[in-house]
Design a protein around this motif. Structure first.
Motif, PDB file in Angstrom:
ATOM      1  N   GLN A 160       5.947  75.577  71.884  1.00 26.87           N
ATOM      2  CA  GLN A 160       7.377  75.587  71.556  1.00 26.87           C
ATOM      3  C   GLN A 160       7.618  76.299  70.223  1.00 26.87           C
ATOM      4  O   GLN A 160       8.534  77.100  70.076  1.00 26.87           O
ATOM      5  N   HIS A 203       8.488  70.962  63.636  1.00 27.31           N
ATOM      6  CA  HIS A 203       9.632  70.100  63.940  1.00 27.31           C
ATOM      7  C   HIS A 203      10.467  69.895  62.672  1.00 27.31           C
ATOM      8  O   HIS A 203       9.945  69.394  61.670  1.00 27.31           O
ATOM      9  N   SER A 232      -7.697  71.935  58.180  1.00 28.71           N
ATOM     10  CA  SER A 232      -7.387  71.138  56.986  1.00 28.71           C
ATOM     11  C   SER A 232      -8.480  70.111  56.715  1.00 28.71           C
ATOM     12  O   SER A 232      -9.320  69.831  57.576  1.00 28.71           O
ATOM     13  N   THR A 259      -7.423  70.522  51.531  1.00 25.04           N
ATOM     14  CA  THR A 259      -6.028  70.070  51.476  1.00 25.04           C
ATOM     15  C   THR A 259      -5.729  69.193  50.266  1.00 25.04           C
ATOM     16  O   THR A 259      -4.644  69.273  49.685  1.00 25.04           O
ATOM     17  N   PHE A 311       7.395  77.223  62.060  1.00 23.72           N
ATOM     18  CA  PHE A 311       8.248  76.810  63.186  1.00 23.72           C
ATOM     19  C   PHE A 311       7.740  75.464  63.693  1.00 23.72           C
ATOM     20  O   PHE A 311       7.194  75.330  64.790  1.00 23.72           O
ATOM     21  N   ASN A 361       2.477  74.528  68.166  1.00 24.01           N
ATOM     22  CA  ASN A 361       2.391  74.423  69.626  1.00 24.01           C
ATOM     23  C   ASN A 361       3.144  75.575  70.298  1.00 24.01           C
ATOM     24  O   ASN A 361       3.684  76.456  69.608  1.00 24.01           O
ATOM     25  N   HIS A 378      -6.404  73.694  47.442  1.00 26.48           N
ATOM     26  CA  HIS A 378      -5.390  73.067  46.598  1.00 26.48           C
ATOM     27  C   HIS A 378      -6.078  72.719  45.274  1.00 26.48           C
ATOM     28  O   HIS A 378      -7.307  72.597  45.211  1.00 26.48           O
ATOM     29  N   ARG A 432       5.669  79.221  52.290  1.00 31.74           N
ATOM     30  CA  ARG A 432       5.510  78.145  53.289  1.00 31.74           C
ATOM     31  C   ARG A 432       4.838  76.927  52.650  1.00 31.74           C
ATOM     32  O   ARG A 432       5.483  75.928  52.362  1.00 31.74           O
ATOM     33  N   ASN A 491       0.629  64.561  64.896  1.00 30.45           N
ATOM     34  CA  ASN A 491       0.812  63.566  65.967  1.00 30.45           C
ATOM     35  C   ASN A 491      -0.119  63.835  67.152  1.00 30.45           C
ATOM     36  O   ASN A 491       0.261  63.682  68.314  1.00 30.45           O
ATOM     37  N   ARG A 531       9.695  79.893  69.551  1.00 24.65           N
ATOM     38  CA  ARG A 531      10.720  80.023  68.500  1.00 24.65           C
ATOM     39  C   ARG A 531      10.371  81.172  67.565  1.00 24.65           C
ATOM     40  O   ARG A 531      11.213  81.990  67.176  1.00 24.65           O
ATOM     41  N   ASN A 560      -0.488  64.455  60.599  1.00 22.40           N
ATOM     42  CA  ASN A 560       0.130  65.759  60.344  1.00 22.40           C
ATOM     43  C   ASN A 560       0.770  66.374  61.583  1.00 22.40           C
ATOM     44  O   ASN A 560       1.785  67.054  61.508  1.00 22.40           O
ATOM     45  N   GLN A 613       7.100  73.866  51.309  1.00 21.13           N
ATOM     46  CA  GLN A 613       7.316  72.872  52.381  1.00 21.13           C
ATOM     47  C   GLN A 613       7.458  71.443  51.848  1.00 21.13           C
ATOM     48  O   GLN A 613       8.073  70.600  52.489  1.00 21.13           O
TER      49      GLN A 613
HETATM   50  C1  HMG Z   1       3.493  69.262  65.947  1.00 21.77           C
HETATM   51  C2  HMG Z   1       4.732  68.391  66.086  1.00 21.77           C
HETATM   52  C3  HMG Z   1       5.921  69.197  66.600  1.00 21.77           C
HETATM   53  C4  HMG Z   1       4.416  67.318  67.115  1.00 21.77           C
HETATM   54  O1  HMG Z   1       5.477  66.380  67.101  1.00 21.77           O
HETATM   55  P1  HMG Z   1       5.679  65.493  68.422  1.00 21.77           P
HETATM   56  O2  HMG Z   1       6.787  64.541  68.168  1.00 21.77           O
HETATM   57  O3  HMG Z   1       4.357  64.954  68.854  1.00 21.77           O
HETATM   58  O4  HMG Z   1       6.141  66.619  69.460  1.00 21.77           O
HETATM   59  P2  HMG Z   1       6.502  66.418  70.987  1.00 21.77           P
HETATM   60  O5  HMG Z   1       5.806  67.523  71.686  1.00 21.77           O
HETATM   61  O6  HMG Z   1       6.252  65.012  71.404  1.00 21.77           O
HETATM   62  O7  HMG Z   1       8.104  66.682  71.012  1.00 21.77           O
HETATM   63  C5  HMG Z   1       8.941  65.728  70.404  1.00 21.77           C
HETATM   64  C6  HMG Z   1      10.203  66.458  70.000  1.00 21.77           C
HETATM   65  O8  HMG Z   1       9.855  67.485  69.072  1.00 21.77           O
HETATM   66  C7  HMG Z   1      10.350  68.733  69.535  1.00 21.77           C
HETATM   67  N1  HMG Z   1       9.381  69.776  69.124  1.00 21.77           N
HETATM   68  C8  HMG Z   1       8.080  69.864  69.481  1.00 21.77           C
HETATM   69  N2  HMG Z   1       7.509  70.947  68.911  1.00 21.77           N
HETATM   70  C9  HMG Z   1       8.486  71.548  68.173  1.00 21.77           C
HETATM   71  C10 HMG Z   1       8.521  72.703  67.360  1.00 21.77           C
HETATM   72  N3  HMG Z   1       7.409  73.439  67.159  1.00 21.77           N
HETATM   73  N4  HMG Z   1       9.675  73.049  66.770  1.00 21.77           N
HETATM   74  C11 HMG Z   1      10.783  72.292  66.932  1.00 21.77           C
HETATM   75  N5  HMG Z   1      10.822  71.158  67.697  1.00 21.77           N
HETATM   76  C12 HMG Z   1       9.675  70.807  68.306  1.00 21.77           C
HETATM   77  C13 HMG Z   1      10.430  68.592  71.031  1.00 21.77           C
HETATM   78  O9  HMG Z   1      11.355  69.527  71.546  1.00 21.77           O
HETATM   79  C14 HMG Z   1      10.889  67.174  71.167  1.00 21.77           C
HETATM   80  O10 HMG Z   1      12.261  67.195  70.873  1.00 21.77           O
HETATM   81  P3  HMG Z   1      13.213  66.019  71.491  1.00 21.77           P
HETATM   82  O11 HMG Z   1      12.928  66.038  72.974  1.00 21.77           O
HETATM   83  O12 HMG Z   1      12.732  64.755  70.830  1.00 21.77           O
HETATM   84  O13 HMG Z   1      14.574  66.456  71.093  1.00 21.77           O
HETATM   85  C15 HMG Z   1       5.057  67.758  64.728  1.00 21.77           C
HETATM   86  O14 HMG Z   1       4.022  66.855  64.427  1.00 21.77           O
HETATM   87  C16 HMG Z   1       5.161  68.790  63.623  1.00 21.77           C
HETATM   88  O15 HMG Z   1       6.044  69.623  63.632  1.00 21.77           O
HETATM   89  N6  HMG Z   1       4.242  68.717  62.642  1.00 21.77           N
HETATM   90  C17 HMG Z   1       4.182  69.725  61.574  1.00 21.77           C
HETATM   91  C18 HMG Z   1       3.641  69.149  60.319  1.00 21.77           C
HETATM   92  C19 HMG Z   1       3.527  70.207  59.251  1.00 21.77           C
HETATM   93  O16 HMG Z   1       4.200  71.226  59.279  1.00 21.77           O
HETATM   94  N7  HMG Z   1       2.644  69.965  58.273  1.00 21.77           N
HETATM   95  C20 HMG Z   1       2.450  70.897  57.173  1.00 21.77           C
HETATM   96  C21 HMG Z   1       1.750  72.166  57.605  1.00 21.77           C
HETATM   97  S1  HMG Z   1       0.003  71.960  57.716  1.00 21.77           S
HETATM   98  C22 HMG Z   1      -0.480  72.141  56.066  1.00 21.77           C
HETATM   99  O17 HMG Z   1       0.301  72.171  55.151  1.00 21.77           O
HETATM  100  C23 HMG Z   1      -1.955  72.315  55.805  1.00 21.77           C
HETATM  101  C24 HMG Z   1      -2.334  73.781  55.570  1.00 21.77           C
HETATM  102  C25 HMG Z   1      -2.126  74.598  56.821  1.00 21.77           C
HETATM  103  O18 HMG Z   1      -1.542  74.323  54.531  1.00 21.77           O
HETATM  104  C26 HMG Z   1      -3.799  73.924  55.177  1.00 21.77           C
HETATM  105  C27 HMG Z   1      -4.268  72.857  54.196  1.00 21.77           C
HETATM  106  O19 HMG Z   1      -3.813  72.873  53.033  1.00 21.77           O
HETATM  107  O20 HMG Z   1      -5.059  72.066  54.628  1.00 21.77           O
END
Ligand code: HMG
Length: 303
Positions: free
Chosen positions: A84, A51, A142, A178, A49, A82, A208, A14, A113, A88, A111, A18
């Protein structure tokens, strides 16, 4: 065999993948997870899971989970931001999930929103639904030792967020450096500060290695009492929302260091080095693991 005294959480499939710019074939992701699970690792973080538009590399999360051949005694947590994402993940058969937020408002907004408070509110229905489904929930914080956007992050902010995650039901909270700016004394002091509110047994460290401090930070934190360490095979990885963040500390280097300290991880280092060599070749990357490269060179010269 005695229970491993340090649990390694392998995040390569992951966190390691990613940020890859080229889409990694789903079959390669599945093979990586299966190969890692065969080395003695008991936790292999499989996918996220989230976006798909935000993190395209994780768009095949359902297909990855469908292709797994789960090994007894191994857990395959997945990230969910979240409810959703949780739905999934549950539909895809996940039995453990991880929610994630940050100690820096600026990073969390970029990260996920959302503000930190909003992300914690988002997690309440996730925890409730997970309990209903009998699914364990891990939590990440993070930017615990610095943020790419706001710079320093107050220790009190990290303590507050980690405590909130634990109090809402996360069985474990992983403290994520991070951008890898942490240094050993600061890292250990942060861990001890969080452990004043969250039991040490429920804490993990996630470093990291951008500034080359990760192994030293892990050593300082293990000496301070942590017994769960996140790492990434071959040192893969980096967060798409932390500019310049390089990979996590390499799992091979962590296991070699812990073996040398007489701390059991249950991981077969030679087998792990082979996995690191394989995925590095698959991605056409040089492994960032010193121990991994040394082991492969030795095996090659012996071969
Ligand atoms: C959190 C959101 C979804 C908010 O994104 P958003 O746009 O604010 O979400 P929303 O609730 O406003 O929904 C907007 C659209 O997104 C869809 N949606 C909403 N939720 C989902 C979902 N779960 N799966 C699929 N679709 C989703 C939802 O259905 C809608 O679809 P539309 O109506 O536009 O067609 C977005 O910001 C996101 O996915 N962010 C992820 C970022 C990410 O993965 N970052 C890397 C991981 S964290 C990391 O690496 C750090 C860590 C953990 O390793 C530790 C460290 O090193 O610090």
């Amino acid at each position: 065999m005695s229970q491993p005294s340090i649990r390694i959480v392998e995040v390569g499939p992951r966190d390691g993948l990613q940020n890859e710019q080229t889409l990694v074939p789903t079959r390669t992701k599945i093979e990586l997870i299966d190969r890692l699970a065969a080395t003695g690792l008991r936790t292999v973080e499989a996918t996220a899971f989230v976006h798909p538009k935000w993190v395209p590399q994780m768009a095949d999360a359902t297909e990855v989970m469908a292709g797994l051949d789960p090994r007894p005694g191994v857990s395959y947590p997945v990230l969910v931001p979240n409810l959703q994402g949780l739905e999934r993940a549950l539909a895809a058969g996940a039995r453990e999930v991880a929610v994630f937020t940050a100690a820096s408002e600026a990073f969390n907004l970029k990260n996920t929103n959302a503000s930190i408070a909003d992300s914690l509110e988002r997690f309440r229905p996730v925890l409730a639904r997970a309990v209903e489904a009998g699914v364990a929930v891990r939590g990440y914080v993070s930017t615990v030792l610095g943020c790419p956007y706001q710079g320093d992050v107050p220790v009190a902010d990290v303590v507050g967020v980690a405590t909130a995650l634990h109090e809402m039901g996360c069985y474990e909270v992983s403290l994520g450096d991070t951008i890898g700016v942490g240094t050993p004394r600061k890292a250990a002091a942060l861990l001890v500060a969080v452990a004043s509110q969250v039991p040490m047994a429920a804490l993990a460290v996630h470093f990291h290695d951008t500034w080359g401090q990760a192994l030293a930070n892990i050593l300082a934190c293990v000496e301070a009492g942590v017994r769960v360490v996140d790492s990434s095979v071959a040192g893969l990885g980096g967060c798409p929302y932390a500019r310049g963040a390089t990979g996590n500390v390499a799992t091979e280097d962590v296991v070699y260091m812990l073996d040398g300290l007489g701390l059991e991880t249950g991981v077969d280092l030679e087998a792990l080095a082979q996995v690191g060599g394989w995925i590095s070749a698959e991605l056409d990357r040089t492994s960032q693991s010193r121990a991994g490269r040394a082991l492969l060179a030795r095996a090659g010269s012996a071969g």
